[in-house]
Design an enzyme around this catalytic site. Structure first.
Site, mmCIF file in Angstrom:
data_model
loop_
_atom_site.group_PDB
_atom_site.id
_atom_site.type_symbol
_atom_site.label_atom_id
_atom_site.label_comp_id
_atom_site.label_asym_id
_atom_site.label_seq_id
_atom_site.Cartn_x
_atom_site.Cartn_y
_atom_site.Cartn_z
ATOM 1 C CG ASP A 14 0.523 0.551 -12.276
ATOM 2 O OD1 ASP A 14 0.744 0.753 -13.476
ATOM 3 O OD2 ASP A 14 -0.029 -0.475 -11.838
ATOM 4 N N GLY B 9 -2.948 5.617 3.027
ATOM 5 C CA GLY B 9 -2.734 4.650 4.107
ATOM 6 C C GLY B 9 -1.326 4.082 4.110
ATOM 7 C CE LYS C 224 1.332 12.222 -16.527
ATOM 8 N NZ LYS C 224 1.080 13.302 -17.477
ATOM 9 N N PRO D 239 0.787 -1.237 0.000
ATOM 10 C CG PRO D 239 0.003 -0.985 2.176
ATOM 11 C CD PRO D 239 0.745 -1.936 1.294
ATOM 12 C CG MET E 73 -10.267 2.870 -7.570
ATOM 13 S SD MET E 73 -10.377 1.767 -8.991
ATOM 14 C CE MET E 73 -10.646 0.190 -8.182
ATOM 15 N N GLY F 156 -0.289 -2.291 -4.005
ATOM 16 C CA GLY F 156 -1.113 -3.275 -3.296
ATOM 17 C C GLY F 156 -0.860 -4.681 -3.783
ATOM 18 C CG ASP F 157 -2.720 -9.085 -4.323
ATOM 19 O OD1 ASP F 157 -1.965 -9.855 -3.706
ATOM 20 O OD2 ASP F 157 -3.368 -9.434 -5.339
HETATM 21 N N1 SAH Z 1 -4.102 -3.324 -6.431
HETATM 22 C C1 SAH Z 1 -4.327 -2.275 -5.440
HETATM 23 C C2 SAH Z 1 -5.564 -1.458 -5.724
HETATM 24 C C3 SAH Z 1 -5.501 -0.648 -6.988
HETATM 25 S S1 SAH Z 1 -6.949 0.296 -7.258
HETATM 26 C C4 SAH Z 1 -4.377 -2.907 -4.056
HETATM 27 O O1 SAH Z 1 -4.437 -4.128 -3.930
HETATM 28 O O2 SAH Z 1 -4.356 -2.147 -3.077
HETATM 29 C C5 SAH Z 1 -6.493 1.864 -6.596
HETATM 30 C C6 SAH Z 1 -7.262 2.154 -5.318
HETATM 31 O O3 SAH Z 1 -6.654 1.473 -4.220
HETATM 32 C C7 SAH Z 1 -7.243 3.598 -4.891
HETATM 33 O O4 SAH Z 1 -8.231 4.340 -5.574
HETATM 34 C C8 SAH Z 1 -7.564 3.490 -3.423
HETATM 35 O O5 SAH Z 1 -8.929 3.261 -3.204
HETATM 36 C C9 SAH Z 1 -6.822 2.229 -3.059
HETATM 37 N N2 SAH Z 1 -5.504 2.503 -2.476
HETATM 38 C C10 SAH Z 1 -4.317 2.114 -2.945
HETATM 39 N N3 SAH Z 1 -3.315 2.510 -2.134
HETATM 40 C C11 SAH Z 1 -3.899 3.160 -1.104
HETATM 41 C C12 SAH Z 1 -3.419 3.805 0.072
HETATM 42 N N4 SAH Z 1 -2.114 3.845 0.358
HETATM 43 N N5 SAH Z 1 -4.318 4.364 0.912
HETATM 44 C C13 SAH Z 1 -5.635 4.323 0.645
HETATM 45 N N6 SAH Z 1 -6.152 3.726 -0.455
HETATM 46 C C14 SAH Z 1 -5.299 3.158 -1.314
#
Ligand code: SAH
Length: 272
Positions: free
Chosen positions: A57, A221, A79, A34, A192, A111-112
């Site tokens: 990304d 986060g 972007k 994250p 999102m 994230g994942d």
């Molecule tokens: N693959 C990613 C998600 C990608 S979609 C995962 O597993 O986390 C992108 C969305 O993820 C953002 O719009 C937001 O809702 C969330 N997101 C990603 N990083 C974040 C962070 N550090 N804090 C809060 N929301 C986050």
């Protein structure tokens, strides 16, 4: 920045998508977690350090990219939502092209890779192209944000299920299955979530979720600029607007969200 990106985009559009040399390289589709670099897996870290090319990304921060070798080529392909990014087809073609040059490619995603990350589409494309590919899971934003704001996503007294939902699709495509989302004893995590927060809250309330249901919005986060704001479902849109939350942010909806204030875990306390 914009200039460099458009140069990259032009280059990508000229890449051959199918033909080409025998596949000798490989692609690792890697979750970067994250945001906090300490939340990378050991495998992600090792692959990053060995990569010839990293394709990343916008959600992957400079601290993480900085872990790669200096000689590693770092290609930015994403972007902000409102601006241009390399189209998915261009990213797919780029990954195949780089691998066919015999390179070790790390496709780094926030994230994942398999949670709202389009990792499935990339894996499918790479498999069809015959490129050896591995997938490395990452800590998804929901679990990262939950930990960093003291919200247990499940809890014996509150929630026996947790659902990850995209807020993006909420306004189109018929949206999610609202009837299922308002069932009791569960936690919802909307990714999102920012631009569709008002719509999401009113659909949930319309379908029977109590307007006083606790919600927490977590922005950035696990990063030093993390912000957590709490309130109730009927205030979701106002909370986001009044606090000028622009994202990346997610919304946790359910009675566990009220626990956020009880377990403040300031990041400084773990940075010993
Ligand atoms: N693959 C990613 C998600 C990608 S979609 C995962 O597993 O986390 C992108 C969305 O993820 C953002 O719009 C937001 O809702 C969330 N997101 C990603 N990083 C974040 C962070 N550090 N804090 C809060 N929301 C986050």
């Amino acid at each position: 920045m914009g200039h460099r990106t458009s140069a990259t985009r032009n280059k990508i559009s000229m890449l051959p998508t199918t033909a080409g040399a025998q596949s000798v390289g490989l692609v690792h589709i890697v979750g970067a977690g994250p945001g906090d670099p300490e939340l990378l897996t050991i495998r992600a870290m090792r692959l990053l350090k060995n990569a010839d090319v990293i394709v990343y990304d916008r959600l992957v921060g400079p601290d993480i990219i900085g872990l790669a070798r200096q000689s590693c080529r770092k290609i930015f392909v994403g972007k902000k939502k409102s601006a241009h990014s390399v189209p998915q087809a261009g990213i797919n073609a780029l990954l195949v092209y780089e691998a066919r040059q015999g390179r070790t490619v790390v496709r780094l995603k926030g994230g994942d890779p398999f949670i709202f990350g389009r990792g499935g589409e990339e894996l499918d494309y790479l498999r069809k192209a015959g490129v050896p590919t591995t997938v490395v899971p990452g800590i998804t934003a929901a679990t990262g944000c939950a930990a960093a704001s003291g919200i247990p996503l499940t809890h014996r007294d509150h929630a026996n299920a947790v659902t990850f939902v995209t807020g993006h699709a909420a306004a189109g495509n018929g949206g999610p299955d609202w009837v299922n989302l308002v069932r009791s004893n569960q936690t919802l995590v909307f990714y999102m979530a920012v631009s569709t927060a008002g719509f999401t809250a009113s659909r949930l309330i319309e379908h029977g979720l109590n307007s006083t249901t606790p919600v927490a919005v977590i922005e950035n986060g696990t990063l030093p600029n993390q912000r957590t704001v709490t309130g109730s479902l009927s205030d979701l849109e106002a909370m986001i607007r009044d606090n000028a939350i622009t994202g990346p942010a997610l919304a946790v909806i359910g009675s566990v969200a009220a626990l956020a204030d009880m377990l403040p875990l300031p990041l400084e306390t773990i940075a010993v």
